[in-house]
Design a protein around this motif. Sequence first.
Motif, PDB file in Angstrom:
ATOM      1  N   HIS A 117       0.842  -1.252   0.008  1.00 47.20           N
ATOM      2  CA  HIS A 117      -0.054  -0.079   0.118  1.00 47.20           C
ATOM      3  C   HIS A 117       0.779   1.308  -0.118  1.00 47.20           C
ATOM      4  CE1 HIS A 117      -3.104  -2.918   0.427  1.00 47.20           C
ATOM      5  NE2 HIS A 117      -2.833  -3.056   1.770  1.00 47.20           N
ATOM      6  N   ASP A 121      -4.406   7.264   0.128  1.00 47.34           N
ATOM      7  CA  ASP A 121      -5.739   6.263   0.524  1.00 47.34           C
ATOM      8  C   ASP A 121      -5.212   4.745   1.035  1.00 47.34           C
ATOM      9  OD1 ASP A 121      -7.264   8.574  -0.440  1.00 47.34           O
ATOM     10  OD2 ASP A 121      -6.862   7.617  -2.468  1.00 47.34           O
ATOM     11  N   GLU A 124      -8.018   3.098   3.297  1.00 48.74           N
ATOM     12  CA  GLU A 124      -9.223   2.433   2.418  1.00 48.74           C
ATOM     13  C   GLU A 124      -8.665   1.277   1.723  1.00 48.74           C
ATOM     14  OE1 GLU A 124      -9.877   6.974   2.941  1.00 48.74           O
ATOM     15  OE2 GLU A 124      -8.228   5.400   2.530  1.00 48.74           O
ATOM     16  N   ALA A 125      -7.615   1.148   1.204  1.00 50.67           N
ATOM     17  CA  ALA A 125      -6.893  -0.016   0.886  1.00 50.67           C
ATOM     18  C   ALA A 125      -6.807  -0.927   1.544  1.00 50.67           C
ATOM     19  CB  ALA A 125      -5.610   0.406  -0.033  1.00 50.67           C
TER      20      ALA A 125
END
Length: 313
Positions: A117, A121, A124-125
């Motif tokens: 990641h 965001d 959210e991921a």
Amino acid sequence: MARARVAVLISGRGSNMAALLYASHAPDCPYEIVLVASNVPDAPGLALARAEGVPVFARAHQGLKRAEFDAIIDAELERAEVQYVALAGYMRLLSEGFVASWAGRCLNIHPSLLPLHKGLDVHEAVLAAGETATGCTVHLVTPALDDGPILGQARVAVIAGDTPETLADRVHYAEHQLYPRVLAELVSGTTGVDAQLARVRALALALPEAGERLSHGAPGFFVQGGKFFAYFSHDHHGNGVTGLLVKASGVEEQAQLIENDPELYYRPAYFGPSGWIGIRLDRGAVDWDHIGDWLARSWRASAPKRLAAMLDF
């Protein structure tokens, strides 16, 4: 002992900057915050820094090319005699020139367990992937986004019902614990072999067209179209030494270096007869500027002529 001089770059409220600053107030902290700089003149973190008596610098980046703005920041860092740079919510991609100038001395914190990641965001991921754990990572900065050598990580559990906001809050707690500790370890040179390799790697790979691969049982650094210019050696064949192997001008210079400073330099096995010199990294505080100079010199000796001129303009 003089404390390491650290600048923190922010773009917002500066919560990680505050964590680094308050940790620096401990009597045994090996660093001090000597400058807080921002590309956002009204960033809330600047007010906190001012209130705590830390010099600040702010300049909007709009209308300036990336390298031009970075040169302005770099001039402020030099003016403040900064030795290390900590990015703390600094929402700017750095120019390659800036990254190269601060290789091994610039670190960042990212709210995930890298290499997972990268980018924005993150929370959210994490939730979209259904992961049961996330965390944060402190890493050295390289030209690639969120891709530098990892110096430390902290794990945070994902709880049923988490939202990006609730998860972000807990990850922030972990960040505020992790960042001061890793920064202190970095500047005091107590991060161990992995961190030393990370710093060597950052310095070596910041050189033009440099690459890395395992060679002779050790991480080796080479220049595209050229040869190997450095090796990181740790307890090679049980010799108990952690060092950097680079090219001297020949066996005469090698012998002179060892005679002048036998605590720092040594003749490495296998490479010694070819004029390589070993520089010990296990004798207390490491002069990383000295290491960077040797890497650049060895790179020049190994690079094709078309590349060697790139470090001389």
